[in-house]
Design an enzyme around this catalytic site. Structure first.
Site, PDB file in Angstrom:
ATOM      1  CG  ASP A   3     -28.538   9.039  13.244  1.00  0.00           C
ATOM      2  OD1 ASP A   3     -28.707   7.997  12.595  1.00  0.00           O
ATOM      3  OD2 ASP A   3     -27.469   9.326  13.805  1.00  0.00           O
ATOM      4  CB  CYS A  63     -19.072  13.938  -7.025  1.00  0.00           C
ATOM      5  SG  CYS A  63     -19.747  14.066  -5.357  1.00  0.00           S
ATOM      6  CB  CYS A  92     -10.544   8.534   3.861  1.00  0.00           C
ATOM      7  SG  CYS A  92     -11.080   7.500   5.246  1.00  0.00           S
ATOM      8  CB  CYS A 108     -15.556   4.947   9.227  1.00  0.00           C
ATOM      9  SG  CYS A 108     -16.162   6.627   9.448  1.00  0.00           S
ATOM     10  CB  CYS A 148     -13.124  11.452  11.450  1.00  0.00           C
ATOM     11  SG  CYS A 148     -11.872  11.862  10.204  1.00  0.00           S
ATOM     12  CB  CYS A 163     -14.601  12.394   3.996  1.00  0.00           C
ATOM     13  SG  CYS A 163     -16.061  12.297   5.052  1.00  0.00           S
TER      14      CYS A 163
END
Length: 370
Positions: A148, A202, A212, A228, A255, A258
């Site tokens: 990242d 999914c 969310c 977000c 957060c 989700c």
């Protein structure tokens, strides 16, 4: 690549690499090639929609994110890695416990991944050690490690190499590990056999989208970062949109909602790596307690943590916002209400105008009828 190294040598080597990876604390590895051209239209559309918000570096990198060979010349294969991060001691009912924390207005909630050591440092170190083990076997080779830390399409590489599939919340999901893991990559200048992709699971589920808090998942596989909470509390430097503030609740860094909503996270794996153990103050503290940290204490407690990079002022902005939401809640006890008000008052004259404005907004919540 050395003249003595043959493709046969590399094929013989491959079964050993996952063993070394597990010994180094990596949970799973895969291999993919460098042709990501089919991902470019989606990336272009996401940038064109402005979903990257103020993360200007994403636009400035352009399509370089989808062209690994431009990031590191000579790259032929990419070894991808998954590293689970639920810490030792995680309770069996952790999903319920974490979900309940957002309902405690005086509590300050830090995203699970950020409660321990900075994953950039941990995963980069493990991948570098994996590279060293490979080099001991085949000799020096061209490489680069990413965690990242550069314009890499990490989720795209992870799905192409079979680490999981792309969930509707845009995170990578695994049948064996949910989504509670970090991703990293080792770019190498030789060919390895690619690992097969896995199918998506999914189905018709939309739990992540439905739950969310800010409705940032604007469609399946489409995230508007500007809404977000992770983006707003970490990447966004200025004042937070007033319309979104009440929706952020008591989340002060990142957060997990989700992920907590996702049924696949009942399979999330507990890691034996000690780096993920929650640091004091980051696992379970009140908003008032954290607002009392001086800048020096903030820097001391977050040394080696991913949180440190947002700086003390942005940390205070987030805490002040959570304090305002707490004051607007009838569930806040009288004693905690007084402590939150004292914490806000202590920063009313802060040098940073963003903090000043946020404190003033939150103090006004104390005067509003509950």
């Amino acid at each position: 690549m050395t003249a003595q190294r043959t493709q046969f040598d590399l094929l013989e080597l491959w079964p050993q690499i996952p063993i070394w990876a597990r010994e180094l604390g990596l949970s799973q590895i895969g291999v993919t090639g460098i042709d990501l051209s089919s991902a470019e239209p989606g990336l272009q559309a996401w940038l064109a929609a402005g979903f990257h918000g103020s993360m200007d570096y994403m636009a400035s990198h352009g399509m370089k994110r989808a062209r690994p060979a431009e990031l590191h010349t000579g790259t032929v294969s990419i070894i991808t890695a998954r590293m689970d991060y639920l810490p030792l001691g995680t309770a069996p009912d952790w999903l319920a416990q974490e979900t309940a924390r957002s309902l405690q207005p005086g509590e300050a909630v830090v995203s699970l991944y950020a409660r321990g050591r900075d994953y950039h440092k941990v995963l980069r170190s493990r991948l570098q050690k994996l590279q060293e083990r490979i080099a001991q076997a085949i000799g020096p080779f061209g490489h680069r490690v990413f965690t990242d830390s550069a314009p890499v399409l990490e989720a795209e590489l992870a799905t192409r190499s079979g680490l999981g599939w792309r969930g509707k919340h845009t995170l990578v999901l695994s049948r064996e590990a949910g989504s509670m893991f970090f991703l990293g990559e080792l770019f190498v200048d030789f060919a390895l056999p690619e690992t097969p992709q896995v199918s998506a699971h999914c189905g018709q589920c939309t739990a992540c989208m439905d739950l969310c808090p800010t409705q940032a998942i604007v469609g399946p596989y489409q995230l508007d970062a500007r809404r977000c909470i992770s983006y707003l509390t970490i990447e966004h430097a200025g004042p937070i949109d007033e319309a979104l503030r009440p929706l952020i609740g008591n989340r002060i860094y990142g957060c997990d909602d989700c992920q907590l909503a996702c049924p696949w996270n009942k399979f999330a794996q507990i890691s034996s790596v000690p780096d993920w153990q929650p640091r004091e103050g980051l696992g379970a503290s009140t908003i008032a307690e954290l607002m009392a940290w001086s800048e020096a204490e903030f820097l001391r407690r977050t040394e080696g943590s991913a949180i440190r990079r947002i700086g003390h002022a942005r940390w205070l902005r987030n805490l002040a916002l959570a304090a305002g939401n707490a004051l607007a809640s009838p569930a806040l006890s009288a004693g905690e209400r007084e402590r939150v008000l004292q914490g806000l008052a202590a920063h009313a004259g802060h040098a940073d105008p963003v903090v000043q404005e946020q404190v003033a907004w939150s103090l006004a919540k104390a005067a509003a009828p509950l």
